[in-house]
Motif scaffolding. Sequence first.
Motif, mmCIF file in Angstrom:
data_model
loop_
_atom_site.group_PDB
_atom_site.id
_atom_site.type_symbol
_atom_site.label_atom_id
_atom_site.label_comp_id
_atom_site.label_asym_id
_atom_site.label_seq_id
_atom_site.Cartn_x
_atom_site.Cartn_y
_atom_site.Cartn_z
ATOM 1 N N SER A 63 -6.177 19.607 25.390
ATOM 2 C CA SER A 63 -7.331 19.820 24.518
ATOM 3 C C SER A 63 -6.888 19.674 23.071
ATOM 4 O O SER A 63 -5.722 19.398 22.784
ATOM 5 C CB SER A 63 -7.950 21.199 24.756
ATOM 6 O OG SER A 63 -7.226 22.186 24.059
ATOM 7 N N GLY A 64 -7.820 19.880 22.164
ATOM 8 C CA GLY A 64 -7.505 19.814 20.741
ATOM 9 C C GLY A 64 -7.305 21.205 20.161
ATOM 10 O O GLY A 64 -7.130 22.181 20.893
ATOM 11 N N SER A 66 -5.785 23.701 16.548
ATOM 12 C CA SER A 66 -4.560 23.871 15.751
ATOM 13 C C SER A 66 -3.400 24.398 16.589
ATOM 14 O O SER A 66 -2.236 24.071 16.338
ATOM 15 C CB SER A 66 -4.828 24.802 14.556
ATOM 16 O OG SER A 66 -5.160 26.096 15.005
ATOM 17 N N THR A 67 -3.705 25.200 17.608
ATOM 18 C CA THR A 67 -2.632 25.713 18.464
ATOM 19 C C THR A 67 -2.000 24.571 19.260
ATOM 20 O O THR A 67 -0.777 24.470 19.364
ATOM 21 C CB THR A 67 -3.185 26.783 19.426
ATOM 22 O OG1 THR A 67 -3.938 27.730 18.675
ATOM 23 C CG2 THR A 67 -2.066 27.480 20.170
ATOM 24 N N GLU A 93 -14.014 18.031 16.368
ATOM 25 C CA GLU A 93 -12.914 18.578 15.580
ATOM 26 C C GLU A 93 -12.501 17.565 14.505
ATOM 27 O O GLU A 93 -12.759 16.370 14.627
ATOM 28 C CB GLU A 93 -11.699 18.840 16.482
ATOM 29 C CG GLU A 93 -11.903 19.946 17.505
ATOM 30 C CD GLU A 93 -11.497 21.310 16.965
ATOM 31 O OE1 GLU A 93 -11.500 21.483 15.724
ATOM 32 O OE2 GLU A 93 -11.203 22.197 17.782
ATOM 33 N N ILE A 155 -7.916 28.121 23.378
ATOM 34 C CA ILE A 155 -9.075 28.999 23.553
ATOM 35 C C ILE A 155 -9.484 29.443 22.153
ATOM 36 O O ILE A 155 -8.621 29.753 21.330
ATOM 37 C CB ILE A 155 -8.713 30.237 24.407
ATOM 38 C CG1 ILE A 155 -8.341 29.824 25.836
ATOM 39 C CG2 ILE A 155 -9.870 31.257 24.407
ATOM 40 C CD1 ILE A 155 -7.845 30.986 26.708
ATOM 41 N N GLY A 156 -10.794 29.488 21.894
ATOM 42 C CA GLY A 156 -11.253 29.936 20.577
ATOM 43 C C GLY A 156 -12.376 30.943 20.698
ATOM 44 O O GLY A 156 -12.943 31.144 21.775
ATOM 45 N N MET A 161 -15.943 28.643 16.904
ATOM 46 C CA MET A 161 -15.832 27.262 17.380
ATOM 47 C C MET A 161 -17.153 26.513 17.223
ATOM 48 O O MET A 161 -17.161 25.338 16.875
ATOM 49 C CB MET A 161 -15.366 27.230 18.839
ATOM 50 C CG MET A 161 -13.912 27.559 19.036
ATOM 51 S SD MET A 161 -12.821 26.683 17.880
ATOM 52 C CE MET A 161 -13.170 24.974 18.305
ATOM 53 N N ARG A 164 -17.234 25.651 13.631
ATOM 54 C CA ARG A 164 -16.221 24.624 13.302
ATOM 55 C C ARG A 164 -16.679 23.242 13.769
ATOM 56 O O ARG A 164 -16.359 22.235 13.158
ATOM 57 C CB ARG A 164 -14.899 25.028 13.960
ATOM 58 C CG ARG A 164 -13.719 24.171 13.570
ATOM 59 C CD ARG A 164 -12.421 24.900 13.856
ATOM 60 N NE ARG A 164 -11.676 24.283 14.928
ATOM 61 C CZ ARG A 164 -10.592 24.819 15.499
ATOM 62 N NH1 ARG A 164 -10.155 26.006 15.107
ATOM 63 N NH2 ARG A 164 -9.961 24.197 16.461
ATOM 64 N N ARG A 165 -17.449 23.215 14.854
ATOM 65 C CA ARG A 165 -17.949 21.939 15.361
ATOM 66 C C ARG A 165 -19.236 21.498 14.694
ATOM 67 O O ARG A 165 -19.809 20.474 15.063
ATOM 68 C CB ARG A 165 -18.184 22.050 16.862
ATOM 69 C CG ARG A 165 -16.886 22.229 17.593
ATOM 70 C CD ARG A 165 -17.061 22.202 19.076
ATOM 71 N NE ARG A 165 -15.755 22.228 19.675
ATOM 72 C CZ ARG A 165 -15.429 22.978 20.713
ATOM 73 N NH1 ARG A 165 -16.349 23.749 21.274
ATOM 74 N NH2 ARG A 165 -14.216 22.940 21.199
ATOM 75 N N GLU A 183 -14.474 30.369 23.958
ATOM 76 C CA GLU A 183 -14.775 28.961 24.211
ATOM 77 C C GLU A 183 -13.509 28.230 24.605
ATOM 78 O O GLU A 183 -12.440 28.453 24.046
ATOM 79 C CB GLU A 183 -15.380 28.327 22.956
ATOM 80 C CG GLU A 183 -15.854 26.896 23.133
ATOM 81 C CD GLU A 183 -14.751 25.868 23.041
ATOM 82 O OE1 GLU A 183 -14.979 24.725 23.448
ATOM 83 O OE2 GLU A 183 -13.628 26.214 22.596
ATOM 84 N N LEU A 185 -12.700 24.029 26.344
ATOM 85 C CA LEU A 185 -13.219 22.791 26.922
ATOM 86 C C LEU A 185 -14.717 22.600 26.666
ATOM 87 O O LEU A 185 -15.427 22.046 27.504
ATOM 88 C CB LEU A 185 -12.946 22.755 28.437
ATOM 89 C CG LEU A 185 -11.485 22.880 28.867
ATOM 90 C CD1 LEU A 185 -11.373 23.049 30.373
ATOM 91 C CD2 LEU A 185 -10.665 21.660 28.417
ATOM 92 N N LYS A 224 -8.530 36.750 19.006
ATOM 93 C CA LYS A 224 -8.876 35.912 20.166
ATOM 94 C C LYS A 224 -8.859 36.697 21.480
ATOM 95 O O LYS A 224 -9.072 36.102 22.549
ATOM 96 C CB LYS A 224 -7.920 34.722 20.276
ATOM 97 C CG LYS A 224 -8.221 33.597 19.296
ATOM 98 C CD LYS A 224 -7.496 32.334 19.710
ATOM 99 C CE LYS A 224 -7.684 31.228 18.679
ATOM 100 N NZ LYS A 224 -6.980 29.997 19.071
HETATM 101 O O1 F6P Z 1 -11.745 22.103 20.169
HETATM 102 C C1 F6P Z 1 -10.644 22.134 21.009
HETATM 103 C C2 F6P Z 1 -10.151 23.540 21.282
HETATM 104 O O2 F6P Z 1 -9.109 23.492 22.232
HETATM 105 C C3 F6P Z 1 -11.222 24.507 21.729
HETATM 106 O O3 F6P Z 1 -11.609 24.357 23.060
HETATM 107 C C4 F6P Z 1 -10.605 25.835 21.390
HETATM 108 O O4 F6P Z 1 -11.563 26.858 21.297
HETATM 109 C C5 F6P Z 1 -10.003 25.512 20.051
HETATM 110 O O5 F6P Z 1 -9.655 24.144 20.076
HETATM 111 C C6 F6P Z 1 -8.849 26.374 19.660
HETATM 112 O O6 F6P Z 1 -8.492 26.016 18.366
HETATM 113 P P1 F6P Z 1 -7.333 26.739 17.535
HETATM 114 O O7 F6P Z 1 -6.099 26.581 18.331
HETATM 115 O O8 F6P Z 1 -7.311 25.977 16.247
HETATM 116 O O9 F6P Z 1 -7.758 28.157 17.369
#
Ligand code: F6P
Length: 254
Positions: A63-64, A66-67, A93, A155-156, A161, A164-165, A183, A185, A224
């Motif tokens: 997934s995407g 920052s983590t 994102e 996971i956010g 989220m 952010r979207r 949230e 996926l 979180k």
């Molecule tokens: O948008 C991708 C995603 O993996 C989400 O599903 C998740 O909530 C979020 O990024 C986590 O983002 P961060 O690691 O920046 O908190």
Amino acid sequence: AYIRLVRGLTDLEEELAVKLRLERVVIIPGDSQADAAVQRELGRAAAGVLSQYLGDNMTIAVSGGSTMATLADAVQFSAPGTTVVPARGGLGEQVEYQANTIAARIAGKLGGRYRLLHIPDGLSEEALEAILASDGNVRAVADMIKRAHILVHGIGQAAQMAARRGLPAETIREITARGAVGEALGQYCTITGDVVYVTNSVGLRLADLTGIGRVIAVAGGSSKAAAIVAVTGAGGQDILITDEAAARAIQGII
Ligand code: F6P
């Protein structure tokens, strides 16, 4: 309380694995939301766990976020037979945090291959069906995603989220009103693990995770905690990599 303080993180890992019904929980010391060095450490821990489960010629879906970007930073081993795919296409994102970007970066580090999904955000179900029906490449990647050996995802917090979207304020209110706190996926979940809102996209949904070999979630920071409980409650998760701040806060919830 004193006993809790002196108890090691290993005990906490075992306790949370039982309570969250996971195969394994890995907790690193500190608070990744308060300390960038701890966030890098979380990425390193995640890369380490990934290397433990990665066999020859596997497909990894990512997934995407920052983590996940810190995981990409931390990958330091090669696995040339690996193919990396984004877990879902287009979730809104910024480029650095998009699953496509993270997939390409991890593949580059591993010396492997990647396949990407180029799909705009927020399409209707019909439009997505039409793309899947007409675009063989998208279909092939979608099939690879659903058969991935390993999924690694972030996971956010639900409201954060959604904002952010760039979802409309009304939608954000609705998501919150339905009780979503976590949230992953593109699925927004309540604390009891019910999915109450879904961002349309091609790729994995929480309900598809039984088809995936191993599902690894990476998320830290005390804010979180509820989100982690919500997403693990939705099911399909195997391994959680988190930090002490989130772990202690989760302990206070469940
Ligand atoms: O948008 C991708 C995603 O993996 C989400 O599903 C998740 O909530 C979020 O990024 C986590 O983002 P961060 O690691 O920046 O908190």
